[in-house]
Motif scaffolding. Structure first.
Motif, PDB file in Angstrom:
ATOM      1  N   GLU A   2       0.783  -1.344   0.099  1.00  0.00           N
ATOM      2  CA  GLU A   2      -0.026   0.078   0.042  1.00  0.00           C
ATOM      3  C   GLU A   2       0.870   1.304   0.018  1.00  0.00           C
ATOM      4  N   GLU A   3       0.424   2.155  -0.838  1.00  0.00           N
ATOM      5  CA  GLU A   3       1.278   3.571  -0.894  1.00  0.00           C
ATOM      6  C   GLU A   3       1.037   4.407   0.306  1.00  0.00           C
ATOM      7  N   TYR A  64      12.859  14.034  -2.006  1.00  0.00           N
ATOM      8  CA  TYR A  64      12.347  13.771  -0.530  1.00  0.00           C
ATOM      9  C   TYR A  64      13.381  13.276   0.085  1.00  0.00           C
ATOM     10  N   SER A  65      13.112  13.804   1.581  1.00  0.00           N
ATOM     11  CA  SER A  65      13.972  13.380   2.423  1.00  0.00           C
ATOM     12  C   SER A  65      13.337  13.151   3.906  1.00  0.00           C
ATOM     13  N   TYR A  66      13.741  11.933   4.659  1.00  0.00           N
ATOM     14  CA  TYR A  66      12.439  11.590   5.670  1.00  0.00           C
ATOM     15  C   TYR A  66      13.339  11.490   6.978  1.00  0.00           C
ATOM     16  N   ARG A  81       9.918   0.014   3.923  1.00  0.00           N
ATOM     17  CA  ARG A  81       8.806   0.596   3.109  1.00  0.00           C
ATOM     18  C   ARG A  81       9.125   1.899   2.377  1.00  0.00           C
ATOM     19  N   LEU A  82       9.760   2.877   3.260  1.00  0.00           N
ATOM     20  CA  LEU A  82      10.043   4.157   2.591  1.00  0.00           C
ATOM     21  C   LEU A  82      11.159   3.898   1.371  1.00  0.00           C
ATOM     22  N   MET A  83      12.156   3.182   1.808  1.00  0.00           N
ATOM     23  CA  MET A  83      13.303   2.701   0.684  1.00  0.00           C
ATOM     24  C   MET A  83      12.671   2.300  -0.369  1.00  0.00           C
ATOM     25  N   PHE A  93      17.091   7.817  -1.715  1.00  0.00           N
ATOM     26  CA  PHE A  93      16.604   7.773  -0.485  1.00  0.00           C
ATOM     27  C   PHE A  93      17.431   8.542   0.319  1.00  0.00           C
ATOM     28  N   ARG A  94      16.932   9.590   0.990  1.00  0.00           N
ATOM     29  CA  ARG A  94      17.796  10.410   1.997  1.00  0.00           C
ATOM     30  C   ARG A  94      16.818  10.650   3.441  1.00  0.00           C
ATOM     31  N   MET A  95      17.983  10.958   4.331  1.00  0.00           N
ATOM     32  CA  MET A  95      17.349  11.355   5.491  1.00  0.00           C
ATOM     33  C   MET A  95      17.959  12.446   6.485  1.00  0.00           C
TER      34      MET A  95
END
Length: 301
Positions: A2-3, A64-66, A81-83, A93-95
């Protein structure tokens, strides 16, 4: 899979988001609802609860960054899931806003897969509240002098907490401060003043504490802040004073802490953004420690 649906922060989200912050024993200025809400429009910041964990996302599509997930649950699964979502979109993928404990957990979950950078310009300055109230000893001699000069020049000075009765005067002072400091032609200053004025406009809804300083009957300085999670720290988000009123900045700092913040061991006065003048000013108050913030990106395999 699921998105994940991220959404913009609304004032009615404060209770839920704050319930997660209240679990944190952190000292970073990021972990307060007011900070997140007030700056969200400038950084595209949004939030989501994923499998019971709170995650913030900043930036725009493709960049995006998380944040590290907050709460009780399977952090590794949420990060996976985010990755996976970033990979599906073909995005890196960034944080951001990682604490040292977050970085350690990231390395434990994904050994050698992340590169982490600690940027000095974004480190928060944290001080012992009692020392900034008393300003005792030789190292605070200059600050004490500025305060004494202010008191001598303005014997009618007074301090007041910000209330509905005086907040409009603070707002008018902020408008004048904006003009005097050329904020209209400086995008970063203009953003900061938008945040300052919205802090005043929404101080009750955001749970902010404020204080102001009067001299000769007019407001010459004001400040606003809030507690940080379940830590013994308070963060000062906003502090404005007229440059031509000598001693107004150290005076509002000292008075606000004495009247509103004395119950907290530490006060966070945020970062210096790499500005040399601001760094010198913040270092002159002798911080107890700096709160480092990590920025991570997934290495390309």
């Amino acid at each position: 899979m699921e998105e994940i649906s991220f959404k913009k922060p609304q004032l009615e989200d404060r209770g839920l988001i704050q319930s997660y912050f209240d679990q944190l024993q952190r000292y970073s200025c990021e972990w307060t609802f007011a900070n997140f809400y007030l700056w969200s429009r400038f950084f595209g910041a949004m939030w989501a609860v994923i499998d019971g964990l709170l995650v913030f996302r900043s930036g725009y599509e493709g960049s995006y960054s998380y944040t590290f997930p907050i709460g009780e649950g399977d952090c590794k699964a949420v990060l996976e899931r985010l990755m996976a979502g970033a990979k599906t979109q073909g995005c890196p993928f960034r944080m951001h806003s990682l604490g040292r404990e977050d970085a350690e957990a990231l390395e434990q979950y994904f050994p050698g897969q992340f590169e982490i950078e600690w940027i000095r310009d974004y480190a928060d300055y944290v001080y012992e509240t009692e020392k900034l109230i008393r300003l005792s000893g030789k190292k605070y001699h200059g600050k004490k002098n500025h305060i004494n000069q202010f008191k001598a020049q303005y014997p009618d000075w007074s301090y007041e907490p910000i209330t509905d009765d005086n907040v409009e005067e603070c707002f008018q002072m902020a408008l004048r401060w904006r003009v005097e400091n050329g904020c209209e032609t400086d995008p970063e200053k203009n953003q900061e003043m938008c945040v300052s004025m919205n802090s005043l406009r929404l101080y009750k809804e955001l749970g902010l504490k404020g204080g102001l300083l009067r001299a000769e009957g007019r407001i010459v300085a004001f400040t606003l802040g809030e507690p940080i999670g379940k830590s013994d720290a308070f963060v000062v988000h906003i502090e404005k004073a007229y440059a031509d009123v000598r001693g107004a900045y150290p005076m509002i700092n000292q008075q606000f802490l004495e009247h509103e913040v004395s119950g907290y061991c530490y006060v966070n006065r945020e970062d210096d953004t790499g500005d040399e003048g601001l760094r010198k000013a913040k270092e002159s108050y002798h911080p107890a420690f700096l709160v480092e913030k990590g920025y991570a990106h997934l290495r390309v395999s």
